[in-house]
Design a protein around this motif. Structure first.
Motif, short mmCIF file in Angstrom:
data_model
loop_
_atom_site.label_atom_id
_atom_site.label_comp_id
_atom_site.label_asym_id
_atom_site.label_seq_id
_atom_site.Cartn_x
_atom_site.Cartn_y
_atom_site.Cartn_z
N ASN A 107 37.99 -47.77 8.17
CA ASN A 107 38.21 -49.18 8.53
C ASN A 107 39.51 -49.71 7.93
OD1 ASN A 107 35.83 -49.30 10.00
ND2 ASN A 107 34.62 -50.04 8.26
N LEU A 108 39.76 -49.34 6.68
CA LEU A 108 41.01 -49.78 6.04
C LEU A 108 42.21 -49.11 6.70
CD1 LEU A 108 42.30 -51.44 3.82
CD2 LEU A 108 41.97 -49.51 2.26
N LYS A 109 42.07 -47.85 7.06
CA LYS A 109 43.15 -47.14 7.75
C LYS A 109 43.45 -47.81 9.09
CE LYS A 109 42.12 -43.28 9.71
NZ LYS A 109 41.74 -41.87 9.96
N ARG A 110 42.42 -48.22 9.80
CA ARG A 110 42.60 -48.91 11.08
C ARG A 110 43.30 -50.25 10.89
NH1 ARG A 110 37.67 -49.20 12.18
NH2 ARG A 110 37.49 -47.07 12.96
N GLU A 111 42.97 -50.95 9.81
CA GLU A 111 43.61 -52.24 9.53
C GLU A 111 45.10 -52.05 9.23
OE1 GLU A 111 44.04 -56.33 8.83
OE2 GLU A 111 42.47 -55.17 9.82
N ILE A 112 45.45 -51.03 8.43
CA ILE A 112 46.86 -50.75 8.13
C ILE A 112 47.61 -50.40 9.41
CG2 ILE A 112 48.39 -49.14 6.93
CD1 ILE A 112 46.31 -48.98 4.71
N THR A 113 46.99 -49.61 10.27
CA THR A 113 47.63 -49.23 11.54
C THR A 113 47.91 -50.44 12.41
OG1 THR A 113 46.53 -47.07 11.50
CG2 THR A 113 47.36 -47.84 13.62
N ASN A 114 46.92 -51.31 12.57
CA ASN A 114 47.08 -52.48 13.44
C ASN A 114 48.15 -53.43 12.90
OD1 ASN A 114 45.08 -51.53 15.15
ND2 ASN A 114 43.45 -52.67 14.15
N ARG A 115 48.18 -53.63 11.60
CA ARG A 115 49.21 -54.52 11.03
C ARG A 115 50.60 -53.94 11.19
NH1 ARG A 115 47.05 -57.34 5.43
NH2 ARG A 115 45.11 -58.21 6.28
N THR A 116 50.72 -52.64 11.01
CA THR A 116 52.02 -51.99 11.16
C THR A 116 52.51 -52.12 12.60
OG1 THR A 116 51.44 -50.41 9.42
CG2 THR A 116 53.28 -49.83 10.87
N VAL A 117 51.63 -51.88 13.56
CA VAL A 117 52.00 -51.99 14.98
C VAL A 117 52.43 -53.41 15.32
CG1 VAL A 117 51.08 -51.87 17.33
CG2 VAL A 117 50.55 -50.06 15.69
N HIS A 118 51.68 -54.38 14.83
CA HIS A 118 52.01 -55.78 15.13
C HIS A 118 53.38 -56.16 14.59
CE1 HIS A 118 51.46 -60.09 15.69
NE2 HIS A 118 51.78 -60.26 14.42
N GLU A 119 53.71 -55.73 13.37
CA GLU A 119 55.00 -56.08 12.78
C GLU A 119 56.16 -55.37 13.47
OE1 GLU A 119 55.45 -56.52 8.60
OE2 GLU A 119 53.29 -56.55 8.23
N ILE A 120 55.94 -54.13 13.91
CA ILE A 120 57.01 -53.41 14.62
C ILE A 120 57.34 -54.11 15.93
CG2 ILE A 120 57.56 -51.26 15.84
CD1 ILE A 120 55.96 -49.75 13.72
N VAL A 121 56.33 -54.43 16.71
CA VAL A 121 56.57 -55.07 18.01
C VAL A 121 57.12 -56.47 17.82
CG1 VAL A 121 55.48 -55.79 20.17
CG2 VAL A 121 54.79 -53.65 19.09
N SER A 122 56.64 -57.20 16.82
CA SER A 122 57.17 -58.56 16.56
C SER A 122 58.65 -58.50 16.20
CB SER A 122 56.38 -59.22 15.43
OG SER A 122 55.02 -59.37 15.79
#
Length: 452
Positions: A284-299
Motif C-alpha cells: 500500500n505504501l509502495k502504491r502511494e509513492i508510485t501515485n504521488r511520483t506520477v502525479h508530480e511528473i505529469v504536473s
C-alpha cells in the motif's frame, strides 16, 4: 487517439450480499474455460463474431436447442442472466487464447535457447481454471441508473437473481460529472478490500500537441532509488528550462521501517512464512509513492508546456546474492519503475502529450558536459565527480542526457542522410547514440538547421 479512463464509485448501502454475485460469475468463467479448451479446434475455424454463439449453443438449453452437448450449465447456474453468460464466455475465450499465445512464445524461446547450446530453466505456462474476473453489468439487462445517486443492479441473492437498489457515494458522482467525459461504458462490479464498487470506463478522443521540432520541449525523467524521479525540461537546442526533484522522504523512511520489521519477522517465522499483513502495508505504501511520483511528473510536464515525456528503457535488475545485500534487494523490489512509466504514459496521453523512451546505456555514467565518465561518491551515491573535478547530481546529469538522446534521434529522422553524415564528421559523438550527452546535442544544434 482514443484514451480510456476508469473510475470506481463506491456502493454504500450493500456489502456482503454482493459477494455471491462475484463468486458465481467466477465459477461460470471456470466452467466456460473447460468448454472453450475442449472445443478449441472448432472455434479456430470460426470468426470472432460466431464463437460466442457457438459456445452458447453448446451449453445453454433453449426451445430450439433442448439437448445441448454440455447440459450441466443450466442446472449448475440456474436463471443465469443472458448478458452475464456472454460476458463470462468472452472472458473465458480471452483467458484460453492468452494461454496458448504464451505457450507458443515459450516454445519458440525454448527452441532458440536450446538450439544455441544454452540452458533453459524457464517453466512452461499452465492453464489456470480459477481466475479473479469481475462481472460486467450491462445496461438494461443488469444495470439501470435511477437518479443522480442511485442505481438498480441485478445480483444473486437467496438462490435467485433479483433487482436491488444501490446507493452511490456522492463525492464519486461529483468527480465523474466534473472530470469524466466522452463515451461511457457499462460498469463492472469490483471488490477492493471489504468494499464493493461500480467501475465505470470512459473513452475520450485526445489530440496530441503538434509542435515543430525546433519549438519542441520535452520532459526527460530519470528514475532512481535515492530520489523517486528527477525531471528536466529540455528544448531542441539543448537549453534546460526547468528542473524538478521528486522525493517522498517521510514515506521512504516509513518504508525502511516496514522492511526492517518484515526482515525481523522473517528471521523468526522463516522465509516461507506468508506475513500477509506486513506485505499489505508495504504494498500500500509502495502504491502511494508510485501515485504521488506520477502525479508530480505529469504536473511538471503540464507546467512547462511539454510536448513529450521521455524515459529510459528499464529492464529487470540482476540478482544480488548474499545476505549482506538483503536490504538492497528489498529496496530494488519496492522501486516500481515499470508501474510509474505505464501510469505516466496513460496520464500524459490523456493530457495530449506524447510518450517516448531512449536507450539507458551510459546515461548516468557519462557527464552531461561531454567531459567523459563520472565517479560516484561513496558516501552519497546521488552525487558524482566529473573528470574536470566538478561535483554534480548524478540523476540530474542523467536526465539531461535522456532528453538529449531523444532530440538527437529526432534530428536524425528529420534531416537527409547526407546532411547527417556531415554532422557526424563534425561531431564524432553522434556516431554512437550510447555515447551521446547534452553537450553532443548542443554541438549538433549549432551544425544542423531545422526548418520544421
Amino acid at each position: 487517439m482514443q484514451v480510456i479512463n476508469s473510475y470506481k464509485v463506491k456502493i454504500v448501502n450493500m456489502n456482503d450480499c454482493l459477494k455471491e454475485t462475484i463468486e458465481i460469475y467466477r465459477k461460470a468463467v471456470s466452467y466456460f474455460i473447460n468448454v472453450v479448451t475442449s472445443e478449441r479446434e472448432l472455434l479456430e475455424k470460426l470468426s470472432s463474431k460466431y464463437r460466442v454463439n457457438l459456445i452458447e449453443h453448446l451449453t445453454h438449453t433453449t426451445k430450439d436447442n433442448p439437448h445441448p452437448e454440455y447440459d450441466g450449465f443450466d442446472r449448475q447456474f440456474y436463471k443465469f442472466p443472458s448478458y452475464l453468460r456472454r460476458s463470462a464466455i468472452m472472458d473465458a475465450m480471452g483467458i484460453v487464447s492468452s494461454y496458448y499465445s504464451n505457450l507458443e512464445n515459450y516454445k519458440e524461446e525454448r527452441h532458440t535457447q536450446v538450439s544455441s547450446g544454452k540452458k533453459f530453466k524457464k517453466k512452461a505456462p499452465k492453464l489456470q481454471v480459477k481466475h479473479y474476473k469481475c462481472p460486467a453489468l450491462y445496461r438494461g439487462n443488469m444495470f439501470k441508473m435511477l437518479d443522480r445517486n442511485h442505481a438498480q443492479i441485478k445480483i444473486y441473492k437467496n438462490n435467485d437473481w433479483v433487482w436491488l437498489k444501490a446507493s452511490l457515494r456522492k463525492q464519486d458522482i461529483k468527480y465523474i460529472e466534473k472530470n469524466c467525459r466522452g463515451r461511457k461504458f457499462s460498469p463492472i462490479l469490483v471488490r477492493k478490500g471489504r468494499n464493493y464498487y461500480l467501475q465505470f470506463a470512459y473513452e475520450n478522443k485526445v489530440e496530441f500537441r503538434e509542435t515543430s521540432l525546433k519549438d519542441r520541449v520535452v520532459v526527460s525523467v530519470d528514475l532512481g532509488i535515492n530520489h523517486s524521479a528527477v525531471c528536466s525540461a529540455v528544448d531542441s537546442k539543448g537549453t534546460v528550462t526547468g528542473r524538478k526533484f521528486i522525493n517522498q522522504p517521510e514515506e521512504k523512511d516509513l518504508m525502511n521501517h516496514l522492511v526492517g520489521r518484515l526482515c525481523r519477522k522473517q528471521k523468526q517465522s522463516g522465509k516461507k512464512a506468508k506475513l500477509t499483513r506486513a506485505w499489505n502495508k508495504i504494498n500500500n505504501l509502495k502504491r502511494e509513492i508510485t501515485n504521488r511520483t506520477v502525479h508530480e511528473i505529469v504536473s511538471f510536464a503540464e507546467k512547462v508546456n511539454a510536448d513529450t515525456v521521455v524515459f529510459e528503457y528499464l529492464d529487470r535488475f540482476p540478482k544480488i546474492k548474499g545476505s549482506r545485500n538483503k536490504r538492497i534487494r528489498m529496496k530494488l523490489q519496492m522501486w516500481t519503475k515499470i508501474a510509474i512509466q505505464n501510469k505516466v504514459k496513460h496520464k500524459a496521453h490523456s493530457a495530449g502529450m506524447r510518450f517516448s523512451r531512449v536507450t539507458p546505456k551510459n546515461t548516468s555514467l557519462l557527464a552531461y558536459d561531454g567531459s567523459g565518465s563520472v565517479k560516484r561518491n561513496k558516501d552519497n551515491f546521488s552525487l558524482c565527480t566529473f573528470s574536470t573535478g566538478k561535483q554534480y547530481n548524478c540523476d540530474l546529469s542523467a536526465s539531461y542526457n535522456i532528453g538529449a538522446r531523444y532530440f538527437i534521434r529526432e534530428y536524425q529522422k528529420s534531416i537527409p542522410a547526407k546532411e547527417w553524415s556531415e554532422a557526424v564528421a563534425k561531431e564524432p559523438g553522434l556516431l554512437r547514440r550510447t555515447q551521446s550527452t547534452l553537450a553532443t546535442l548542443i554541438s549538433l544544434a549549432g551544425v544542423v538547421q531545422i526548418e520544421k
